[in-house]
Design a protein around this motif. Structure first.
Motif, PDB file in Angstrom:
ATOM      1  N   GLU A  18     -18.157  23.386 -43.801  1.00 24.83           N
ATOM      2  CA  GLU A  18     -19.066  23.595 -42.680  1.00 24.83           C
ATOM      3  C   GLU A  18     -19.842  22.322 -42.360  1.00 24.83           C
ATOM      4  N   GLU A  19     -20.241  21.584 -43.393  1.00 24.70           N
ATOM      5  CA  GLU A  19     -20.935  20.304 -43.195  1.00 24.70           C
ATOM      6  C   GLU A  19     -20.028  19.329 -42.450  1.00 24.70           C
ATOM      7  N   ALA A  20     -18.767  19.235 -42.874  1.00 23.35           N
ATOM      8  CA  ALA A  20     -17.820  18.316 -42.236  1.00 23.35           C
ATOM      9  C   ALA A  20     -17.568  18.720 -40.790  1.00 23.35           C
ATOM     10  N   ALA A  21     -17.424  20.010 -40.541  1.00 23.67           N
ATOM     11  CA  ALA A  21     -17.194  20.483 -39.175  1.00 23.67           C
ATOM     12  C   ALA A  21     -18.399  20.192 -38.290  1.00 23.67           C
ATOM     13  N   ARG A  22     -19.580  20.416 -38.811  1.00 25.61           N
ATOM     14  CA  ARG A  22     -20.806  20.157 -38.032  1.00 25.61           C
ATOM     15  C   ARG A  22     -20.973  18.672 -37.774  1.00 25.61           C
ATOM     16  N   ASP A  23     -20.669  17.831 -38.767  1.00 23.76           N
ATOM     17  CA  ASP A  23     -20.723  16.382 -38.573  1.00 23.76           C
ATOM     18  C   ASP A  23     -19.770  15.955 -37.460  1.00 23.76           C
ATOM     19  N   ALA A  24     -18.573  16.523 -37.444  1.00 20.29           N
ATOM     20  CA  ALA A  24     -17.590  16.195 -36.406  1.00 20.29           C
ATOM     21  C   ALA A  24     -18.076  16.652 -35.034  1.00 20.29           C
ATOM     22  N   GLU A  25     -18.670  17.838 -34.970  1.00 22.61           N
ATOM     23  CA  GLU A  25     -19.217  18.340 -33.700  1.00 22.61           C
ATOM     24  C   GLU A  25     -20.318  17.420 -33.182  1.00 22.61           C
ATOM     25  N   GLU A  26     -21.202  16.993 -34.073  1.00 25.93           N
ATOM     26  CA  GLU A  26     -22.294  16.114 -33.664  1.00 25.93           C
ATOM     27  C   GLU A  26     -21.778  14.755 -33.217  1.00 25.93           C
ATOM     28  N   ALA A  27     -20.764  14.235 -33.902  1.00 22.59           N
ATOM     29  CA  ALA A  27     -20.177  12.951 -33.512  1.00 22.59           C
ATOM     30  C   ALA A  27     -19.529  13.062 -32.131  1.00 22.59           C
ATOM     31  N   GLN A  28     -18.801  14.156 -31.891  1.00 23.86           N
ATOM     32  CA  GLN A  28     -18.159  14.343 -30.590  1.00 23.86           C
ATOM     33  C   GLN A  28     -19.200  14.530 -29.497  1.00 23.86           C
ATOM     34  N   ALA A  29     -20.276  15.229 -29.799  1.00 27.74           N
ATOM     35  CA  ALA A  29     -21.345  15.410 -28.814  1.00 27.74           C
ATOM     36  C   ALA A  29     -21.967  14.074 -28.437  1.00 27.74           C
ATOM     37  N   ALA A  30     -22.149  13.188 -29.406  1.00 29.51           N
ATOM     38  CA  ALA A  30     -22.695  11.865 -29.117  1.00 29.51           C
ATOM     39  C   ALA A  30     -21.731  11.060 -28.245  1.00 29.51           C
ATOM     40  N   ILE A  31     -20.435  11.149 -28.540  1.00 26.47           N
ATOM     41  CA  ILE A  31     -19.425  10.450 -27.733  1.00 26.47           C
ATOM     42  C   ILE A  31     -19.424  10.988 -26.311  1.00 26.47           C
ATOM     43  N   ASP A  32     -19.452  12.307 -26.165  1.00 25.79           N
ATOM     44  CA  ASP A  32     -19.452  12.931 -24.839  1.00 25.79           C
ATOM     45  C   ASP A  32     -20.702  12.553 -24.048  1.00 25.79           C
ATOM     46  N   SER A  33     -21.834  12.544 -24.724  1.00 29.07           N
ATOM     47  CA  SER A  33     -23.087  12.184 -24.062  1.00 29.07           C
ATOM     48  C   SER A  33     -23.040  10.747 -23.557  1.00 29.07           C
ATOM     49  N   GLN A  34     -22.532   9.848 -24.389  1.00 27.11           N
ATOM     50  CA  GLN A  34     -22.437   8.440 -23.982  1.00 27.11           C
ATOM     51  C   GLN A  34     -21.452   8.281 -22.828  1.00 27.11           C
ATOM     52  N   ALA A  35     -20.364   9.027 -22.846  1.00 28.94           N
ATOM     53  CA  ALA A  35     -19.379   8.950 -21.755  1.00 28.94           C
ATOM     54  C   ALA A  35     -19.996   9.416 -20.436  1.00 28.94           C
ATOM     55  N   ARG A  36     -20.787  10.490 -20.490  1.00 29.49           N
ATOM     56  CA  ARG A  36     -21.469  10.962 -19.274  1.00 29.49           C
ATOM     57  C   ARG A  36     -22.457   9.922 -18.769  1.00 29.49           C
ATOM     58  N   LYS A  37     -23.202   9.308 -19.686  1.00 29.17           N
ATOM     59  CA  LYS A  37     -24.170   8.283 -19.304  1.00 29.17           C
ATOM     60  C   LYS A  37     -23.461   7.074 -18.696  1.00 29.17           C
ATOM     61  N   ASP A  38     -22.368   6.655 -19.305  1.00 32.22           N
ATOM     62  CA  ASP A  38     -21.607   5.519 -18.785  1.00 32.22           C
ATOM     63  C   ASP A  38     -21.058   5.816 -17.395  1.00 32.22           C
ATOM     64  N   ALA A  39     -20.551   7.031 -17.185  1.00 31.71           N
ATOM     65  CA  ALA A  39     -20.015   7.410 -15.881  1.00 31.71           C
ATOM     66  C   ALA A  39     -21.123   7.430 -14.829  1.00 31.71           C
ATOM     67  N   GLU A  40     -22.285   7.937 -15.191  1.00 29.16           N
ATOM     68  CA  GLU A  40     -23.411   7.968 -14.254  1.00 29.16           C
ATOM     69  C   GLU A  40     -23.880   6.549 -13.932  1.00 29.16           C
ATOM     70  N   ASP A  41     -23.931   5.685 -14.945  1.00 27.96           N
ATOM     71  CA  ASP A  41     -24.326   4.291 -14.712  1.00 27.96           C
ATOM     72  C   ASP A  41     -23.330   3.589 -13.786  1.00 27.96           C
ATOM     73  N   ALA A  42     -22.035   3.849 -13.987  1.00 28.79           N
ATOM     74  CA  ALA A  42     -21.011   3.241 -13.138  1.00 28.79           C
ATOM     75  C   ALA A  42     -21.142   3.750 -11.708  1.00 28.79           C
ATOM     76  N   ARG A  43     -21.406   5.052 -11.545  1.00 31.89           N
ATOM     77  CA  ARG A  43     -21.573   5.621 -10.209  1.00 31.89           C
ATOM     78  C   ARG A  43     -22.764   4.986  -9.502  1.00 31.89           C
ATOM     79  N   LYS A  44     -23.870   4.820 -10.228  1.00 31.66           N
ATOM     80  CA  LYS A  44     -25.050   4.198  -9.647  1.00 31.66           C
ATOM     81  C   LYS A  44     -24.776   2.750  -9.259  1.00 31.66           C
ATOM     82  N   ALA A  45     -24.061   2.028 -10.126  1.00 30.37           N
ATOM     83  CA  ALA A  45     -23.727   0.630  -9.834  1.00 30.37           C
ATOM     84  C   ALA A  45     -22.828   0.536  -8.609  1.00 30.37           C
TER      85      ALA A  45
END
Length: 70
Positions: A18-45
């Protein structure tokens, strides 16, 4: 710090799996969040660049047109 969850009203520590699964979920959430931020920054630019090019009478890229007009 170990994680816990409630099972039938009892606080139970996560298993190693469960710890490993939760760690993976949190890592993927961070990646997804950064991808959304990068896409929004590119759109603004692209929007800023498109506006500047319109003012200067220059050709726009497809991304700039999409950012400006949807």
């Amino acid at each position: 710090m170990p994680r816990h969850h409630l099972i039938n009203g009892n606080v139970v520590p996560f298993t190693a799996e469960e710890e490993a699964a939760r760690d993976a979920e949190e890592a993927q959430a961070a990646i997804d969040s950064q991808a959304r931020k990068d896409a929004e920054d590119a759109r603004k630019a692209n929007r800023i660049s498109g506006k500047e090019k319109l003012k200067a009478g220059e050709a726009l890229t497809d991304a700039e047109v999409k950012a400006l007009f949807g």
